[in-house]
Design an enzyme around this catalytic site. Structure first.
Site, short mmCIF file in Angstrom:
data_model
loop_
_atom_site.label_atom_id
_atom_site.label_comp_id
_atom_site.label_asym_id
_atom_site.label_seq_id
_atom_site.Cartn_x
_atom_site.Cartn_y
_atom_site.Cartn_z
N LYS A 169 0.86 -1.19 0.00
CA LYS A 169 0.00 0.00 0.00
C LYS A 169 0.89 1.23 0.00
O LYS A 169 1.62 1.48 0.96
CB LYS A 169 -0.85 0.02 1.27
N GLY A 220 7.48 4.91 7.74
CA GLY A 220 6.64 6.08 7.98
C GLY A 220 7.05 6.74 9.29
O GLY A 220 8.19 6.57 9.74
N SER A 221 6.13 7.43 9.90
CA SER A 221 6.49 8.20 11.10
C SER A 221 6.54 7.30 12.34
O SER A 221 5.96 6.22 12.37
CB SER A 221 5.46 9.31 11.31
N THR A 224 3.03 6.59 13.84
CA THR A 224 2.29 5.51 13.17
C THR A 224 2.95 4.17 13.43
O THR A 224 2.28 3.16 13.61
CB THR A 224 2.19 5.78 11.65
N GLY A 225 4.28 4.15 13.47
CA GLY A 225 5.02 2.92 13.75
C GLY A 225 4.58 2.27 15.05
O GLY A 225 4.44 1.04 15.14
N GLU A 242 10.72 1.21 9.75
CA GLU A 242 11.69 2.27 9.42
C GLU A 242 10.99 3.58 9.70
O GLU A 242 10.05 3.95 8.99
CB GLU A 242 12.11 2.18 7.95
N CYS A 276 13.97 10.95 5.59
CA CYS A 276 14.10 10.46 6.97
C CYS A 276 15.50 10.72 7.49
O CYS A 276 15.67 11.05 8.66
CB CYS A 276 13.75 8.97 7.04
N GLU A 373 11.19 16.22 14.76
CA GLU A 373 11.49 16.06 13.34
C GLU A 373 10.66 17.08 12.56
O GLU A 373 9.44 16.98 12.51
CB GLU A 373 11.13 14.64 12.91
P1 NAD Z 1 2.97 8.23 8.02
O1 NAD Z 1 3.36 7.45 9.23
O2 NAD Z 1 1.93 9.28 8.15
O3 NAD Z 1 2.44 7.26 6.88
C1 NAD Z 1 3.23 6.19 6.38
C2 NAD Z 1 2.31 5.17 5.75
O4 NAD Z 1 1.51 4.56 6.78
C3 NAD Z 1 1.33 5.72 4.73
O5 NAD Z 1 1.20 4.79 3.68
C4 NAD Z 1 0.03 5.84 5.54
O6 NAD Z 1 -1.12 5.80 4.75
C5 NAD Z 1 0.12 4.61 6.44
N1 NAD Z 1 -0.64 4.68 7.68
C6 NAD Z 1 -1.17 5.77 8.30
N2 NAD Z 1 -1.75 5.41 9.47
C7 NAD Z 1 -1.59 4.07 9.59
C8 NAD Z 1 -1.95 3.10 10.59
N3 NAD Z 1 -2.59 3.45 11.70
N4 NAD Z 1 -1.60 1.82 10.39
C9 NAD Z 1 -0.91 1.44 9.29
N5 NAD Z 1 -0.54 2.31 8.30
C10 NAD Z 1 -0.88 3.60 8.46
O7 NAD Z 1 4.34 8.80 7.43
P2 NAD Z 1 4.52 9.78 6.19
O8 NAD Z 1 4.06 11.13 6.67
O9 NAD Z 1 3.96 9.17 4.96
O10 NAD Z 1 6.11 9.79 6.01
C11 NAD Z 1 6.94 10.65 6.70
C12 NAD Z 1 7.58 9.95 7.89
O11 NAD Z 1 8.21 8.77 7.45
C13 NAD Z 1 8.68 10.77 8.53
O12 NAD Z 1 8.59 10.64 9.94
C14 NAD Z 1 9.95 10.14 8.03
O13 NAD Z 1 11.08 10.33 8.84
C15 NAD Z 1 9.55 8.71 7.96
N6 NAD Z 1 10.39 7.97 7.03
C16 NAD Z 1 11.27 7.05 7.53
C17 NAD Z 1 12.13 6.37 6.67
C18 NAD Z 1 13.11 5.35 7.18
O14 NAD Z 1 13.58 4.56 6.38
N7 NAD Z 1 13.43 5.33 8.45
C19 NAD Z 1 12.09 6.64 5.31
C20 NAD Z 1 11.18 7.59 4.83
C21 NAD Z 1 10.34 8.25 5.71
#
Ligand code: NAD
Length: 477
Positions: A169, A220-221, A224-225, A242, A276, A373
């Site tokens: 997704k 992602g963030s 959310t992680g 990640e 990130c 961040e």
């Molecule tokens: P986000 O956490 O908002 O979303 C990431 C993904 O998770 C999206 O596809 C979103 O639709 C999905 N999502 C949202 N809520 C969810 C839930 N409750 N359960 C499962 N999935 C859900 O992050 P973002 O705003 O898309 O990305 C930015 C963040 O990602 C920043 O914090 C950045 O540092 C981090 N990031 C980390 C890495 C890494 O490799 N460590 C790489 C890129 C980005």
């Protein structure tokens, strides 16, 4: 509106009753709609991946390697079209979009060269003990909006090379390139091996709770992680997370100030700070602080920001309205606190999510712009004099993704690298990622790793096979 926006389920176009809109962040206008998948479509994708799994897991490793390499070639073959689409949905300038797509293709080639060998733990007259790596089953992959193509490939390539099937997704903000990649994969892989579903805020939680997945690979963030981990606990899914970072750069006084400022500028502001592992706070030794700030400011003043589809643009908009508002809130807090806010860059007027490159001159260490961040084109610079003190400040964070150290003194750099709490430490360079090197966060920047053999192993379970040999049986009789 774009004509191609179908999901890929079981090797075919798939639709959903609802649609979600995709905007161009350079002008805020909706230019595409994609399916808003729910439980029904997700079940269909998981069912297709489950059906495809036995035959795919039994496909010889060399054959899977060849197919992963072909994915790289197919992406490279479509690089120009994908890069243009990526700029339109993500906002990054065309050259950076081309870089991302090319890197995704190269990553496939590199991952395809990897092998997981059987580890022979004991081989004696009595026993042979071997540990194999076996695929987990169906992987659920969730990717973010900052590098939608590359970070999706970081999951697809190793997951399927290891023999898993997958449902991915992309972020609802940037689904289009990933949908295109899904269509390309239909020409290469058996149906059901890779399925791409798009949807809004409800789809991620449906995935992490779905009992059909053996593993969730999430980027992602951090916020959310945490939710992903909680939800995955119900069926004890394997997890790779990640997450976010607040990467410090530490600049010592023996550097070439101009050259270092140039490198740190791009490590902080490439993709308008939405990386990130972007530099998110810079600790500069007091002896060179003023010169460094002046050099960084001069670079910021000269770099053109605008619609990334236009020639010569080096910095684009922030990707979406939520992120735009978050960065504006941080900036307002900086101004309200009395910090010196230097709006060095210029941003176009208009409806796009543009924020000019802004430097924050020596804010309070406890301020949110230092502690959180920002994920946007705003960078705090903080003075330091003492090595122990700067290490303590760099480490005083819930994050531990990456850090950079800038000095000509290699012994000092290595000493510091040993003390910094982060998954990657780069010395005199930044953003130096490799498909062969482990990448992952310490502390709340993540769990597990991507890339390298270890990243490939995360898509497997270990399986130890112990043989008691006939000679040992006879001796015991
Ligand atoms: P986000 O956490 O908002 O979303 C990431 C993904 O998770 C999206 O596809 C979103 O639709 C999905 N999502 C949202 N809520 C969810 C839930 N409750 N359960 C499962 N999935 C859900 O992050 P973002 O705003 O898309 O990305 C930015 C963040 O990602 C920043 O914090 C950045 O540092 C981090 N990031 C980390 C890495 C890494 O490799 N460590 C790489 C890129 C980005």
């Amino acid at each position: 509106m774009l004509d191609f926006t179908a999901m890929t389920i079981d090797g075919r176009d798939a639709e959903a009753p609802g649609r979600i809109s995709v905007r161009n962040p350079a002008n805020g206008a909706v230019f595409a709609e994609v399916p808003d998948a729910g439980a029904v479509e997700l079940d269909a994708a998981v069912a297709a991946a489950t059906r495809a799994f036995p035959a795919w897991a039994a496909t010889p490793w060399a054959e899977r390697q060849a197919l992963v390499a072909r994915i790289g070639e197919a992406i490279a073959g479509e690089a120009d079209a994908l890069a243009r689409l990526l700029t339109r949905e993500q906002g990054k300038p065309l050259a950076q979009a081309q870089f991302e797509v090319t890197a995704a293709a190269q990553w496939c080639g590199a991952i395809a060269s990897m092998e997981l060998l059987v580890a022979v733990v004991e081989d004696t007259a009595e026993h042979r003990v071997e540990t194999h790596r076996v695929p987990i089953g169906v992987v659920g992959a969730i990717s973010p909006w900052n590098f939608p193509v590359l970070l999706s490939i970081w999951k697809i390539a190793p997951a399927i090379l290891a023999g898993n099937t997958l449902v991915l997704k992309p972020s609802p903000f940037t689904p289009l390139c990933v949908l295109r990649v899904g269509a390309l994969l239909r020409e290469i892989l058996p149906p059901g091996v890779v399925n791409i579903v798009t949807g809004g805020d409800e789809l991620g939680p449906l995935m992490t709770a779905h009992p059909g997945f053996g593993k969730i690979s999430f980027t992602g963030s951090t916020a959310t992680g945490r939710r992903v981990m909680e939800s995955a606990a119900a069926t004890l899914k394997r997890l790779t997370l990640e997450l976010g970072g607040n990467d410090p750069a530490i600049v010592f006084p023996d550097v070439d100030v101009q050259a270092t400022a140039e490198q740190i500028f791009w490590s902080a502001f490439t993709n308008s700070g939405q990386i990130c592992v972007a530099t998110k706070r810079v600790y500069v030794h007091a002896d060179v602080y003023d010169a460094f700030l002046a050099a960084l400011r001069a670079i910021a003043e000269a770099v053109p920001m605008g619609d990334g589809a236009q020639q010569g643009i080096a910095l684009g908009p922030v990707q979406n309205q939520n992120q735009y508002e978050r960065v504006q809130t941080l900036l307002a807090e900086c101004r309200a606190s009395g910090a010196t806010v230097i709006e060095a860059g210029r941003a176009p007027e208009g409806p796009g999510y543009f924020i000019p490159v802004t430097l924050i001159d020596d804010p309070d260490e406890s301020s949110r712009i230092v502690q959180e961040e920002q994920f946007g084109p705003v960078l705090p610079l903080i003075r330091f004099t003492d090595e122990d003190d700067v290490v303590a400040r760099a480490n005083a964070s819930e994050y531990g993704l990456a850090a950079t150290i800038w000095t000509c003194d290699e012994a000092r750099a290595l000493r510091l690298a040993g003390r910094i709490e982060a998954g990657s430490v780069w010395i005199n360079e930044a953003l130096a990622l490799s498909p062969f090197a482990a990448f992952g966060g310490h502390k709340q920047s993540g769990v597990g790793q991507e890339n390298g053999i270890g990243g490939l192993e995360e898509f497997t379970n270990p399986k130890t096979v112990t043989i008691r040999r006939p000679a040992a049986q006879a001796a015991a009789a």
